[in-house]
Design a protein around this motif. Structure first.
Motif, PDB file in Angstrom:
ATOM      1  N   ASP A 202       0.828  -1.214   0.000  1.00 35.22           N
ATOM      2  CA  ASP A 202       0.000   0.000   0.000  1.00 35.22           C
ATOM      3  C   ASP A 202       0.860   1.261   0.000  1.00 35.22           C
ATOM      4  O   ASP A 202       0.584   2.222  -0.735  1.00 35.22           O
ATOM      5  CB  ASP A 202      -0.919   0.006   1.222  1.00 35.22           C
ATOM      6  N   CYS A 204       3.910   1.579  -1.068  1.00 40.64           N
ATOM      7  CA  CYS A 204       4.548   1.691  -2.384  1.00 40.64           C
ATOM      8  C   CYS A 204       3.593   2.332  -3.386  1.00 40.64           C
ATOM      9  O   CYS A 204       3.989   3.208  -4.167  1.00 40.64           O
ATOM     10  CB  CYS A 204       4.995   0.313  -2.880  1.00 40.64           C
ATOM     11  N   ASP A 205       2.348   1.900  -3.364  1.00 37.66           N
ATOM     12  CA  ASP A 205       1.340   2.506  -4.253  1.00 37.66           C
ATOM     13  C   ASP A 205       1.244   4.010  -4.006  1.00 37.66           C
ATOM     14  O   ASP A 205       1.202   4.807  -4.951  1.00 37.66           O
ATOM     15  CB  ASP A 205      -0.034   1.867  -4.007  1.00 37.66           C
ATOM     16  N   GLU A 206       1.204   4.405  -2.748  1.00 39.07           N
ATOM     17  CA  GLU A 206       1.075   5.824  -2.402  1.00 39.07           C
ATOM     18  C   GLU A 206       2.245   6.649  -2.933  1.00 39.07           C
ATOM     19  O   GLU A 206       2.072   7.808  -3.315  1.00 39.07           O
ATOM     20  CB  GLU A 206       0.994   5.976  -0.882  1.00 39.07           C
ATOM     21  N   ARG A 227      -4.518  -7.019  -6.946  1.00 38.10           N
ATOM     22  CA  ARG A 227      -4.242  -5.741  -6.288  1.00 38.10           C
ATOM     23  C   ARG A 227      -3.471  -4.781  -7.186  1.00 38.10           C
ATOM     24  O   ARG A 227      -3.212  -3.640  -6.802  1.00 38.10           O
ATOM     25  CB  ARG A 227      -3.429  -5.973  -5.016  1.00 38.10           C
TER      26      ARG A 227
END
Length: 258
Positions: A202, A204-206, A227
């Motif tokens: 999560d 990393c996504d941000e 995901r």
């Protein structure tokens, strides 16, 4: 000679890539991994003793079958980063990145100025003079990847600072060492470990940094893909070979065998 980094290009395009750890220093085995259809290999010099000439030949074997070679270097060893990249690796996997300072040191060792201070060298990567050295420096900085392994509880807590370090190209989870760090050694499916992996993905996504998962089962693989994860390490060649050898023997075990 330095090539375009096919893994970097695929991730930029949103495509999936699949690789393996390789711990047995045998060029033929590296060739087999490429011929089996994997996109990249992580040659392990953290847990295995690989001399510089061996490493160079393993990288040559990967190049021969269009397999992108990465090298997992020993922890906190800028000299190992330099030698791996001078041998032709397209990226370094840095274990036990615990702080932003750890990652910044790895980036400094892996990039030429102005992004880092990797020691200047000629040799095989610039094609023994075929590439203009100024052009080579720019291309190397553009193609070489720095991959941080997050495998400590403290690193999960410091993730925001780590992910903000310029020059980070990919984050690879390390569930095995994470399990030990959380006090549940080898329990890679323990809830505390799974929560940590989800948090890493999560975050990393941000921060817009690709995350690489190590799925233990096909269901794990499907879940990570659902995901949006696009980078996967599908285990290590020793484990795959050992399981295949045992299964092959069992398939041919005769009733009269003791």
């Amino acid at each position: 000679m330095l090539r375009p980094n096919a893994v970097r290009a695929a991730l930029t395009a949103g495509d999936a890539v699949h690789g393996l750890f390789c711990a047995i220093p045998a060029p033929a085995l590296v060739e087999m991994i490429g011929c089996a259809g994997y996109d990249f290999v992580i040659l392990d010099s953290e847990h295995t003793g690989v001399d510089p000439q061996e490493l160079e030949n393993l990288i040559r074997a990967a190049e021969a079958v269009d397999l992108t070679p990465f090298v997992r270097v020993p922890e906190a060893d800028p000299g190992a980063i330099l030698r791996a990249l001078d041998a032709g690796a397209m990226g370094v996997v840095v274990p036990h990145v615990r702080t932003a300072a750890d990652l910044a040191a790895a980036v400094r060792a892996a990039r030429y100025a102005p992004e880092g201070m990797r020691s200047l060298n000629g040799g095989r990567v610039p094609g023994f003079g075929r590439l203009d050295l100024g052009e080579y420096l720019a291309r190397a900085n553009a193609e070489i990847m720095v991959v941080a392994m997050i495998e400590d509880a403290g690193a999960v807590e410091a993730l925001g600072e780590i992910l903000a370090v310029p020059g980070l190209d990919l984050v690879l989870e390390g569930a095995a060492d994470l399990s030990q760090s959380y006090g549940v050694p080898w329990q890679t499916r323990h809830p505390v470990v799974r929560r940590a992996l989800t948090e890493i993905a999560d975050r990393c996504d941000e921060h817009g940094v690709p995350f690489c998962a190590i799925p233990r089962t096909p269901d794990d693989h499907r879940d990570w893909a659902a995901r949006g994860v696009r980078a996967f390490v599908l285990g290590e060649e020793r484990g795959i070979a050992a399981r295949a050898l045992r299964a092959h023997r069992e398939a041919h075990r005769l009733e009269e065998d003791p």
